[in-house]
Design a protein around this motif. Structure first.
Motif, PDB file in Angstrom:
ATOM      1  N   SER A   1       0.805  -1.223   0.000  1.00  0.00           N
ATOM      2  CA  SER A   1       0.000   0.000   0.000  1.00  0.00           C
ATOM      3  C   SER A   1       0.838   1.275   0.000  1.00  0.00           C
ATOM      4  O   SER A   1       0.277   2.377   0.027  1.00  0.00           O
ATOM      5  N   ASP A   2       2.163   1.179  -0.028  1.00  0.00           N
ATOM      6  CA  ASP A   2       3.004   2.374   0.030  1.00  0.00           C
ATOM      7  C   ASP A   2       2.700   3.314  -1.133  1.00  0.00           C
ATOM      8  O   ASP A   2       2.575   2.887  -2.289  1.00  0.00           O
ATOM      9  N   ASP A   3       2.615   4.593  -0.808  1.00  0.00           N
ATOM     10  CA  ASP A   3       2.345   5.601  -1.833  1.00  0.00           C
ATOM     11  C   ASP A   3       2.847   6.941  -1.312  1.00  0.00           C
ATOM     12  O   ASP A   3       2.726   7.235  -0.116  1.00  0.00           O
TER      13      ASP A   3
ATOM     14  N   ARG B   1       2.709   2.855  -9.093  1.00  0.00           N
ATOM     15  CA  ARG B   1       1.812   3.795  -8.417  1.00  0.00           C
ATOM     16  C   ARG B   1       2.488   5.151  -8.246  1.00  0.00           C
ATOM     17  O   ARG B   1       1.865   6.201  -8.445  1.00  0.00           O
ATOM     18  N   LEU B   2       3.768   5.140  -7.873  1.00  0.00           N
ATOM     19  CA  LEU B   2       4.486   6.401  -7.683  1.00  0.00           C
ATOM     20  C   LEU B   2       4.594   7.187  -8.987  1.00  0.00           C
ATOM     21  O   LEU B   2       4.690   8.421  -8.965  1.00  0.00           O
TER      22      LEU B   2
ATOM     23  N   ASP C   1       3.781  11.175  -2.909  1.00  0.00           N
ATOM     24  CA  ASP C   1       3.894  12.115  -4.019  1.00  0.00           C
ATOM     25  C   ASP C   1       5.316  12.671  -4.028  1.00  0.00           C
ATOM     26  O   ASP C   1       5.695  13.451  -3.154  1.00  0.00           O
TER      27      ASP C   1
ATOM     28  N   VAL D   1       4.481  -0.926  -6.645  1.00  0.00           N
ATOM     29  CA  VAL D   1       4.536   0.337  -5.915  1.00  0.00           C
ATOM     30  C   VAL D   1       5.112   1.435  -6.794  1.00  0.00           C
ATOM     31  O   VAL D   1       4.606   2.566  -6.823  1.00  0.00           O
TER      32      VAL D   1
END
Length: 207
Positions: free
Chosen positions: A131-133, A163-164, A135, A160
Motif C-alpha cells: 500500500s506504500d504511496d 503507483r508512484l 507524491d 509500488v
C-alpha cells in the motif's frame, strides 16, 4: 530506544549538496538497538563511500544510524530521516539533499522523499509494503532491484513504483542475478547510486 545518529563518510569544507545513506534491518525480539556493526548497517558503508568518491569533494555524505531496528509502531525509520534532515539544515543550510537506502532504508528513502529539501532518492532492493504511496513530484527517483531478491519482492516493488509514477518519473533498473544483500554485483548497485546522485545533485557535473 536510543537516539538516531549521523556518521560522516565525507565532509568537505564547502559542499554543494548532501547525501544521507539509510540502512535496513529487521526487528529482533529483545534486541531493539542498532549496532554500527550489524550487517544491515555495514551494507550501506560501501554505498556511502562510493557516493563520496564520486562527488569529488563536492558532496557531504553521512550515514544515518536509526533509533531502533526495524519498522516500529511508535517510531519508524522515516522519523529518523526527518531528524537527520533537520540536522542537515542546521549544519549545511538549504543545500539539496539526496537519500539512498537499502531494504527498509530504501522504503524510508522513498517515503521521506517528499520532505522539504530532498531533491533525489535512490532505493536499493527496497522492502516495500503493497500500500506504500507518496507524491514525489519534483524529485528525481531511482529504484535498483536484484532479480533474485527473496526478501524484498521485486514484483511488489514494481507495483509500488508504478503507483508512484502517477506523480513523478521513477527510473527502474534490474540487476540480474543479484540477491537482497547486494553481495553479488555489489559494484553495480554502488555505481548506480553514485552516478545517479551526482548527476541529480551536481548539475554542473563532476569534474
Amino acid at each position: 530506544m536510543t537516539e538516531p545518529r549521523l556518521v560522516p563518510a565525507r565532509v568537505p569544507r564547502v559542499p554543494e549538496a548532501v547525501v544521507l545513506a539509510l540502512h535496513g534491518g529487521d526487528v529482533r525480539p529483545g534486541d531493539p538497538d542498532v549496532s554500527p556493526w550489524q550487517l544491515s548497517v555495514l551494507r550501506v558503508v560501501p554505498v556511502a563511500a562510493r557516493v563520496a568518491r564520486a562527488g569529488r569533494g563536492r558532496l557531504a555524505v553521512h550515514r544515518v544510524l536509526n533509533a531502533a531496528r526495524g519498522w516500529g509502531v511508535d517510531r519508524t525509520p522515516v522519523d529518523d530521516v526527518r531528524w537527520a534532515l533537520a540536522q542537515v539544515r542546521e549544519r549545511y543550510g538549504d543545500l539539496p539533499v539526496g537519500l539512498v537506502g537499502h531494504s527498509l532504508g530504501g522504503r524510508a528513502a522513498l517515503l521521506a522523499g517528499r520532505e522539504p529539501g530532498v531533491a533525489a532518492v535512490v532505493a536499493l532492493n527496497p522492502w516495500l509494503h503493497a500500500s506504500d504511496d507518496v507524491d514525489l513530484t519534483g524529485r528525481r527517483v531511482l529504484v535498483v532491484h536484484g532479480t533474485e531478491d527473496r526478501v524484498a519482492d521485486p514484483a511488489r516493488a514494481r507495483r509500488v513504483v508504478d503507483r508512484l509514477r502517477r506523480h513523478t518519473d521513477v527510473e527502474w533498473r534490474d540487476v540480474p542475478g543479484a540477491g537482497h544483500a547486494m553481495l553479488r554485483h555489489a559494484s553495480v548497485f554502488e555505481r548506480a547510486a553514485a552516478d545517479f546522485l551526482t548527476g541529480a545533485l551536481l548539475p554542473r557535473g563532476v569534474r
